[in-house]
Write a protein that holds these residues in place. Structure first.
Motif, mmCIF file in Angstrom:
data_model
loop_
_atom_site.group_PDB
_atom_site.id
_atom_site.type_symbol
_atom_site.label_atom_id
_atom_site.label_comp_id
_atom_site.label_asym_id
_atom_site.label_seq_id
_atom_site.Cartn_x
_atom_site.Cartn_y
_atom_site.Cartn_z
ATOM 1 N N SER A 97 4.305 -5.659 -5.181
ATOM 2 C CA SER A 97 3.685 -6.446 -4.106
ATOM 3 C C SER A 97 2.484 -5.746 -3.481
ATOM 4 N N THR A 98 2.337 -4.428 -3.706
ATOM 5 C CA THR A 98 1.263 -3.691 -3.035
ATOM 6 C C THR A 98 -0.124 -4.078 -3.541
ATOM 7 N N TYR A 99 -0.217 -4.585 -4.772
ATOM 8 C CA TYR A 99 -1.520 -5.041 -5.277
ATOM 9 C C TYR A 99 -2.059 -6.154 -4.388
ATOM 10 N N LEU A 100 -1.171 -7.076 -4.038
ATOM 11 C CA LEU A 100 -1.548 -8.199 -3.182
ATOM 12 C C LEU A 100 -1.958 -7.717 -1.794
ATOM 13 N N PHE A 101 -1.136 -6.851 -1.189
ATOM 14 C CA PHE A 101 -1.417 -6.392 0.168
ATOM 15 C C PHE A 101 -2.662 -5.496 0.226
ATOM 16 N N ASN A 102 -2.860 -4.670 -0.805
ATOM 17 C CA ASN A 102 -4.082 -3.857 -0.855
ATOM 18 C C ASN A 102 -5.321 -4.724 -0.984
ATOM 19 N N LYS A 103 -5.221 -5.773 -1.794
ATOM 20 C CA LYS A 103 -6.352 -6.680 -1.996
ATOM 21 C C LYS A 103 -6.722 -7.378 -0.693
ATOM 22 N N ILE A 104 -5.708 -7.800 0.057
ATOM 23 C CA ILE A 104 -5.948 -8.455 1.344
ATOM 24 C C ILE A 104 -6.609 -7.483 2.323
ATOM 25 N N ALA A 105 -6.072 -6.251 2.384
ATOM 26 C CA ALA A 105 -6.574 -5.266 3.354
ATOM 27 C C ALA A 105 -7.989 -4.787 3.032
ATOM 28 N N VAL A 106 -8.273 -4.553 1.725
ATOM 29 C CA VAL A 106 -9.555 -3.954 1.361
ATOM 30 C C VAL A 106 -10.714 -4.938 1.505
ATOM 31 N N THR A 107 -10.422 -6.216 1.707
ATOM 32 C CA THR A 107 -11.497 -7.192 1.910
ATOM 33 C C THR A 107 -12.195 -6.987 3.250
ATOM 34 N N GLU A 108 -11.540 -6.303 4.192
ATOM 35 C CA GLU A 108 -12.178 -6.067 5.486
ATOM 36 C C GLU A 108 -12.084 -4.623 5.985
ATOM 37 N N ILE A 109 -11.322 -3.775 5.291
ATOM 38 C CA ILE A 109 -11.179 -2.376 5.692
ATOM 39 C C ILE A 109 -11.732 -1.490 4.582
ATOM 40 N N PRO A 110 -12.621 -0.523 4.887
ATOM 41 C CA PRO A 110 -13.148 0.385 3.864
ATOM 42 C C PRO A 110 -12.009 1.078 3.112
ATOM 43 N N PRO A 111 -12.061 1.161 1.782
ATOM 44 C CA PRO A 111 -10.936 1.636 0.968
ATOM 45 C C PRO A 111 -10.448 3.053 1.250
ATOM 46 N N LEU A 112 -11.351 4.012 1.409
ATOM 47 C CA LEU A 112 -10.929 5.391 1.665
ATOM 48 C C LEU A 112 -10.325 5.517 3.065
ATOM 49 N N PHE A 113 -10.928 4.815 4.032
ATOM 50 C CA PHE A 113 -10.385 4.795 5.390
ATOM 51 C C PHE A 113 -9.012 4.132 5.397
ATOM 52 N N LEU A 114 -8.874 3.067 4.629
ATOM 53 C CA LEU A 114 -7.586 2.371 4.506
ATOM 54 C C LEU A 114 -6.517 3.310 3.984
ATOM 55 N N GLY A 115 -6.840 4.042 2.896
ATOM 56 C CA GLY A 115 -5.881 4.983 2.333
ATOM 57 C C GLY A 115 -5.559 6.109 3.289
ATOM 58 N N GLY A 116 -6.585 6.614 3.983
ATOM 59 C CA GLY A 116 -6.374 7.704 4.919
ATOM 60 C C GLY A 116 -5.428 7.338 6.044
ATOM 61 N N ILE A 117 -5.677 6.196 6.679
ATOM 62 C CA ILE A 117 -4.832 5.789 7.806
ATOM 63 C C ILE A 117 -3.435 5.397 7.340
ATOM 64 N N ARG A 118 -3.367 4.806 6.149
ATOM 65 C CA ARG A 118 -2.062 4.403 5.593
ATOM 66 C C ARG A 118 -1.189 5.620 5.313
ATOM 67 N N PHE A 119 -1.717 6.582 4.570
ATOM 68 C CA PHE A 119 -0.893 7.715 4.146
ATOM 69 C C PHE A 119 -0.633 8.709 5.276
ATOM 70 N N PHE A 120 -1.629 8.926 6.159
ATOM 71 C CA PHE A 120 -1.400 9.867 7.254
ATOM 72 C C PHE A 120 -0.344 9.321 8.217
ATOM 73 N N THR A 121 -0.422 8.032 8.513
ATOM 74 C CA THR A 121 0.579 7.411 9.391
ATOM 75 C C THR A 121 1.964 7.489 8.760
ATOM 76 N N ALA A 122 2.038 7.174 7.460
ATOM 77 C CA ALA A 122 3.313 7.234 6.757
ATOM 78 C C ALA A 122 3.856 8.661 6.752
ATOM 79 N N GLY A 123 2.962 9.650 6.541
ATOM 80 C CA GLY A 123 3.387 11.045 6.524
ATOM 81 C C GLY A 123 3.966 11.483 7.859
ATOM 82 N N VAL A 124 3.307 11.098 8.947
ATOM 83 C CA VAL A 124 3.807 11.444 10.288
ATOM 84 C C VAL A 124 5.186 10.823 10.519
ATOM 85 N N LEU A 125 5.350 9.567 10.164
ATOM 86 C CA LEU A 125 6.634 8.881 10.344
ATOM 87 C C LEU A 125 7.734 9.533 9.511
#
Length: 307
Positions: free
Chosen positions: A21-49
């Motif tokens: 399902s992540t292909y779909l959600f990544n496609k939706i997110a990357v249409t308005e969020i810069p890809p590297l910034f998207l990955g950074g905020i996604r993984f750093f937030t997940a890491g903290v949690l």
């Protein structure tokens, strides 16, 4: 033993269906969020949690120097390049098509195991890979699958990401990493989040406040953080230690099927008879690879890895 089998089944469910399902959600997110910034905020937030969960469970967060170095390598192979660049390529390639390209991963893994460990490919593994590639060809050869401008570059980068992820799978299967899978995942997420954030600044991406995102983007990133990052990636790290890398790589066969079904159900994409036939062939390939005779795991997991 029974609990262990149930845990393995649950872990495979996570990497098969959640990651599908992540292909779909990544496609939706990357249409308005810069890809590297998207990955950074996604993984750093997940890491903290993840680290907060580990502390709550009173799990030690200590790691040796070699474990830290290996965590950096794993984070780069899986998340910085393997995922960050992959999401960037989704700007130029349809998400369903990207999922199909990712299904070549088992072929890369088997080739790397042969090259690095001298591990002989068994007949069932070869048959499984051939069926998987043939099924992928049936899916890709359909006229209904369209690509956007810049698709050649996107396809090339996605294949390089698949190679990076495949080598990461082989590397992690025998690398010295934190014994606890939650802690190991947490460190990889934090490292990747930091590296992607720095990369985002270097490439001068525009950082957009999450409050300014659309509801679809907010939901997509939340799902990617909780399920795609924390649940599925922890399951992935766990499986790499208890089953062979090529078995874990079979997720690359199932993920495209899930991606196609979600695209059909949520985005009204056409699901053709050829797609159904191709999906059956792909899953048959999964059966052949997972039903192969077990090769002695000691050779795969204890041999030192040189980079």
């Amino acid at each position: 033993m029974k609990n262990s089998k149930l845990l393995i089944i649950a872990a495979f469910f996570s990497i098969y269906f959640i990651w599908g399902s992540t292909y779909l959600f990544n496609k939706i997110a990357v249409t308005e969020i810069p890809p590297l910034f998207l990955g950074g905020i996604r993984f750093f937030t997940a890491g903290v949690l993840i680290m907060l969960i580990a502390r709550f469970m009173k799990i030690s967060l200590k790691l040796s120097k070699s474990q830290f170095i290996n965590s950096v390598i794993a984070a780069f192979l899986f998340l910085v390049y393997g995922n960050g660049v992959f999401v960037w390529a989704l700007k130029y390639v349809d998400s369903g098509f990207a999922a199909l390209l990712a299904s070549t991963q088992p072929l890369f893994v088997l080739f790397l195991l042969r090259l690095i460990d001298g591990q002989k490919m068994q007949r069932k593994s070869v048959i499984g890979v051939l069926l998987g590639v043939f099924g992928m060809y049936l899916l890709v050869s359909q006229k209904e699958i369209s690509t956007s401008e810049g698709s050649v570059l996107g396809i090339f980068m996605i294949l390089s990401c698949v190679l990076s992820w495949s080598y990461g799978s082989v590397f992690v299967s025998k690398a010295d990493l934190p014994k606890n899978y939650l802690v190991s995942t947490g460190y990889q997420m934090l490292i990747a989040g930091f590296l992607l954030g720095v990369s985002s600044l270097i490439f001068k991406e525009t950082w957009i406040s999450p409050l300014s995102w659309s509801n679809k983007a907010q939901v997509s990133v939340t799902v990617l953080i909780i399920f795609g990052s924390i649940v599925a990636f922890t399951a992935f790290n766990y499986l790499l230690k208890v089953v062979s890398p090529e078995k874990v790589a079979t997720s690359a066969y199932v993920n495209p099927v899930i991606a196609l079904l979600l695209g059909w159900y949520l985005l009204d994409e056409q699901l053709t008879e050829q797609s159904v036939i191709a999906s059956i062939i792909l899953l048959t390939g999964v059966y052949f690879i997972t039903s192969r005779k077990r090769i002695a795991k000691i050779k795969v997991t204890t041999k030192s890895q040189k980079i």
